[in-house]
Design a protein around this motif. Structure first.
Motif, PDB file in Angstrom:
ATOM      1  N   UNK A   1       0.929  -1.414  -0.027  1.00 17.07           N
ATOM      2  CA  UNK A   1      -0.014   0.078  -0.173  1.00 17.07           C
ATOM      3  C   UNK A   1       0.767   1.236   0.054  1.00 17.07           C
TER       4      UNK A   1
ATOM      5  N   UNK B   1      -0.470   4.093  -2.525  1.00 16.83           N
ATOM      6  CA  UNK B   1      -0.601   5.366  -1.991  1.00 16.83           C
ATOM      7  C   UNK B   1       0.247   6.345  -2.871  1.00 16.83           C
TER       8      UNK B   1
ATOM      9  N   UNK C   1       5.468  13.948   0.692  1.00 16.90           N
ATOM     10  CA  UNK C   1       4.768  12.988   1.077  1.00 16.90           C
ATOM     11  C   UNK C   1       5.349  11.673   0.353  1.00 16.90           C
TER      12      UNK C   1
ATOM     13  N   UNK D   1       1.849  10.630   9.570  1.00 13.55           N
ATOM     14  CA  UNK D   1       1.936  12.235   8.807  1.00 13.55           C
ATOM     15  C   UNK D   1       1.387  12.859  10.296  1.00 13.55           C
TER      16      UNK D   1
ATOM     17  N   UNK E   1      -5.270  11.719  13.003  1.00 11.32           N
ATOM     18  CA  UNK E   1      -6.223  10.775  12.842  1.00 11.32           C
ATOM     19  C   UNK E   1      -7.309  11.013  14.213  1.00 11.32           C
ATOM     20  N   UNK E   2      -8.587  10.983  13.890  1.00  9.01           N
ATOM     21  CA  UNK E   2      -9.430  11.263  15.073  1.00  9.01           C
ATOM     22  C   UNK E   2      -9.986  10.192  15.688  1.00  9.01           C
TER      23      UNK E   2
ATOM     24  N   UNK F   1      -9.766   5.690  20.107  1.00  3.84           N
ATOM     25  CA  UNK F   1      -8.863   4.842  20.775  1.00  3.84           C
ATOM     26  C   UNK F   1      -7.317   4.828  20.578  1.00  3.84           C
ATOM     27  N   UNK F   2      -6.996   5.684  19.706  1.00  2.00           N
ATOM     28  CA  UNK F   2      -5.861   5.948  19.176  1.00  2.00           C
ATOM     29  C   UNK F   2      -5.209   7.378  19.297  1.00  2.00           C
TER      30      UNK F   2
ATOM     31  N   UNK G   1      -3.348   4.110   3.770  1.00  5.51           N
ATOM     32  CA  UNK G   1      -3.345   4.220   4.912  1.00  5.51           C
ATOM     33  C   UNK G   1      -3.996   5.536   5.522  1.00  5.51           C
ATOM     34  N   UNK G   2      -4.027   5.766   6.631  1.00  3.99           N
ATOM     35  CA  UNK G   2      -4.698   7.125   7.271  1.00  3.99           C
ATOM     36  C   UNK G   2      -3.717   8.167   6.795  1.00  3.99           C
ATOM     37  N   UNK G   3      -2.569   8.258   6.419  1.00  5.19           N
ATOM     38  CA  UNK G   3      -1.707   9.099   6.052  1.00  5.19           C
ATOM     39  C   UNK G   3      -2.203   9.691   4.839  1.00  5.19           C
ATOM     40  N   UNK G   4      -2.881   8.915   3.799  1.00  5.47           N
ATOM     41  CA  UNK G   4      -3.146   9.141   2.509  1.00  5.47           C
ATOM     42  C   UNK G   4      -4.416  10.093   2.619  1.00  5.47           C
TER      43      UNK G   4
ATOM     44  N   UNK H   1      -5.045  12.087   5.278  1.00  2.42           N
ATOM     45  CA  UNK H   1      -4.648  13.170   5.961  1.00  2.42           C
ATOM     46  C   UNK H   1      -4.024  14.270   5.017  1.00  2.42           C
TER      47      UNK H   1
ATOM     48  N   UNK I   1     -11.974   4.956   8.321  1.00  2.00           N
ATOM     49  CA  UNK I   1     -12.141   5.472   9.762  1.00  2.00           C
ATOM     50  C   UNK I   1     -11.080   6.580  10.309  1.00  2.00           C
ATOM     51  N   UNK I   2     -10.877   7.307   9.193  1.00  2.00           N
ATOM     52  CA  UNK I   2      -9.680   8.508   9.595  1.00  2.00           C
ATOM     53  C   UNK I   2     -10.469   9.461  10.390  1.00  2.00           C
ATOM     54  N   UNK I   3     -11.744  10.046  10.114  1.00  2.00           N
ATOM     55  CA  UNK I   3     -12.281  10.871  11.021  1.00  2.00           C
ATOM     56  C   UNK I   3     -13.632  10.104  11.636  1.00  2.00           C
TER      57      UNK I   3
ATOM     58  N   UNK J   1     -10.320   0.085  10.614  1.00  2.00           N
ATOM     59  CA  UNK J   1      -8.948  -0.304  11.479  1.00  2.00           C
ATOM     60  C   UNK J   1      -8.908   0.109  12.919  1.00  2.00           C
ATOM     61  N   UNK J   2     -10.346   0.345  13.341  1.00  2.00           N
ATOM     62  CA  UNK J   2     -10.063   0.686  14.937  1.00  2.00           C
ATOM     63  C   UNK J   2     -11.471   0.632  15.514  1.00  2.00           C
TER      64      UNK J   2
END
Lengths: 437, 437
Positions: A13, A17, A117, A322, A337-338, A341-342, B199-202, B204, B229-231, B254-255
């Motif tokens: 990935x 990306x 990036x 990032x 990220x929002x 739990x992380x 991934x989430x970075x993408x 963000x 699930x980023x936001x 992922x969460x």
């Protein structure tokens, strides 16, 4: 070090990306990525950073040769535009971070990349692999060293882990204070001291224990270590002393109740006139077993399985996020990220260790976007490893391992003495963000 | 596979034993070494053998070039006679063993070497490293596959383990039934299917979640998997469907509470007309979490940390023991260490799996010195990989991985159904020695 490109030690990935961001144009946005651990393994009081030197060595070979590109193209992992980008891939940004051997805590920004990036994204998997593995081993090793006190620990876990992990584990163990390793490739690559004498098979190969000891002493001298527990330990010790005489270097015990055995073997050796013959123990030791042997007359510890598997925590749970990137108007935007739990904290980080007047650490201070306001006793934690793609060679090779081991010793000295307790507890100093939550 | 010699993936003491046995002459005694596990990890019902193919590939490069010899000589690991022996080192004996992917039990003789003491001794560390690591991963992976039932599992743990362990872990996971891996180098070396999206970075990186999804779909098509699930997950799913339409391939979670989330995300997707959009979950899964998701509407599992660290058992505790060797009168003598807490059985072993009339396994039968008396339904377990130094190439490369995966499927079919239970228990069939204790 690596003779082949390291570029495919990468999750699929990362390259998809890359492809999608090349397509959208966002690939070229200046970005800040940060590696950190949200928490230490449960009950651990500190972590030990390792892997940095291996990352920087691997970075030199992180390029895509014809063979790698053909694979990516044939298997359609990415499109032609992306292949073209990868043809010329070479990291051209900056890498900062904690020195190898440094102690870290939750949210310590142990590595920071400033680049597009695209460049930082492609390096993610390789960076995390090295940090997560090597830091897990170094963190476990440091606790063993604390438990062993002044007695030397020898790394001998190669057979319990992947053959290349074994080399990295030996390196990480030495950084955390181990005296030497059994791993020859680690000796070869990093100039580490290697040691070893004989296994039970050597005794079983010969017609008697005596014949085996005679063969070993004839070849290696009386200063060698004889393994005395293949048959009966008492008979083994007596035979060892008869064969090697008063200058026998050491006996090794690899089974049974080591505390009790070490006691009577010491008495037996002394009675036989071998006061200078050392006792080495090696049977499935971890930091707790080492601590339990503290009052036994043992001279050195050989540690295997538990060390190379991180003593219950084989990975350091570092993540790579990032935290900031430029938008099209030219402004840097902090991002996170929002998910509930992380917890992540956006923004470029700066870090110092605050010390009290006796030079003991009191806090891990992390500034978001700027350095924490200085205090006379702050010790800055970030080093610059790579500047515009140019590597500072102080941080790689055999010299880097020696400097990392010194860094670790110095950082441990600075910690409150509770850091050396093996019992479960909180991180020995708190992490505090400045200008954030 | 390996471009450099593998010969220094070796403990120092293997070479000092070589030196001492060359000195005594015993180095040349014909010997039998055996790799086996005295026990399975606590509560596990079976083990899965992996690593054999990697050992055989590494064996081709197990030689000492000038650089290795110079290191051994300069650092005085061994003497000149031993260096001379190593100059010409090439394994010239026989290697037998269980097929890769085969199930094993306590004392199963998973690998047997017949050669001089010297040749088998020098290979010990490398053989154990590969067997212990790869079997630990395959054994954990097989339980995850049992828990997942018909749903595919994807290996994505590279970042949680050493970069080369990651490649071997991907290979072992595929052998045990995983569908694919995120590891590109594993895809490259072994022809494995690789997968991955973003991934989430993408997310963000882009100015909004919508912009990120648009970029990904534009570049990779609507069949891609969008990470929602980023936001906010609900908003993420709605945006994903708006951007990709009814043909959206998958959403990834992922969460959070995956069971609950998968349920309402499924309902939401269906309500939006995306009945064919799959749900992939990836948050710190192990075999127990996978089993708990059995009733949730999940289509595939991405497994990372737990897989590459052996789900609590990162090493398989295989040992490698001299079990028989010739003496000077020309007779083979069975040998075993006498230590109380470590049972070993001397003698060359033979092994079959005894099956009942419905072709279900009932016993692991191990003959000492000879094959167990045959039964119509016995399945022989030993294969010959190397004959007088000549490698059977059926057991290496990409083809070997495919055959090992088939072997594993067939061996699981043969096991009592209790083998698929995740609860702790005894080995699912007993090991019985014939003509021994």
């Amino acid at each position: 070090m690596w003779q082949q490109p390291t570029s495919l030690f990468t999750d699929h990935y990362e390259l998809t990306m890359l492809q999608a961001s090349l397509h959208s144009g966002a690939a070229h946005r200046p970005s800040v990525f940060e590696a950190f651990a949200r928490r230490l393994p449960e009950g651990r009081r500190y972590g030990v950073l390792a892997g940095t030197g291996r990352i920087l060595e691997g970075l030199k070979n992180f390029h895509f040769d014809d063979e790698q590109l053909r694979f990516l193209s044939d298997t359609k992992v990415v499109d032609a535009t992306t292949i073209k980008y990868l043809e010329n891939f070479a990291f051209s940004g900056n890498i900062h971070g904690y020195a190898e051997g440094e102690i870290y805590f939750p949210y310590s920004p142990v590595m920071i990349l400033e680049s597009t990036f695209a460049e930082a994204c492609v390096l993610e998997t390789f960076i995390l692999s090295a940090l997560n593995h090597d830091s897990a081993i170094a963190s476990a090793a440091s606790r063993m060293i604390a438990a062993a006190g002044a007695r030397p620990c020898i790394e001998m876990g190669s057979r319990r882990t992947h053959e290349e992990s074994a080399v990295a584990a030996a390196r990480a163990a030495i950084i955390a204070g181990f005296d030497s390793t059994s791993n020859l490739e680690a000796g070869h690559r990093y100039g580490l001291k290697t040691v070893g004498t004989a296994a039970h098979s050597f005794t079983l190969l010969h017609d008697s224990e005596r014949a085996a000891f005679e063969a070993q002493v004839a070849s290696m001298g009386v200063g060698t270590a004889l393994l005395v527990d293949t048959y009966d330990v008492e008979a083994g010790v007596r035979t060892a002393v008869q064969v090697a005489g008063p200058e026998l270097g050491a006996v090794r015990l690899d089974s049974g109740d080591l505390v009790e055995q070490a006691r009577w073997v010491r008495t037996l050796l002394d009675d036989l006139g071998n006061e200078n013959t050392r006792i080495m123990v090696t049977s499935d030791l971890d930091e707790y077993a080492i601590a339990a042997l503290g009052s036994a007359p043992v001279d050195s510890y050989g540690v295997g399985t538990s060390l190379v598997t991180g003593s219950g925590h084989p990975t350091a749970s570092m993540v790579y996020k990032l935290v900031s990137r430029r938008d099209d108007s030219g402004n840097f935007v902090d991002v996170a990220k929002a998910a509930k739990n992380k917890v992540s904290v956006g923004g470029r980080k700066y870090a110092v260790r605050r010390l009290n007047e006796r030079n003991r650490a009191t806090e891990e201070l992390i500034g978001v976007g700027e350095l924490p306001a200085p205090d006379a006793n702050d010790r800055p934690l970030l080093n610059t490893f790579v500047t515009n793609g140019e590597l500072d060679t102080d941080f790689i090779g055999a010299g880097a391992v020696r400097r990392a081991a010194q860094r670790h010793t110095d950082s441990i000295q600075e910690m409150p003495s509770s850091s050396r307790r093996l019992q479960r507890g909180e991180p020995v100093i708190p992490t505090r963000f400045i200008d954030s939550f």
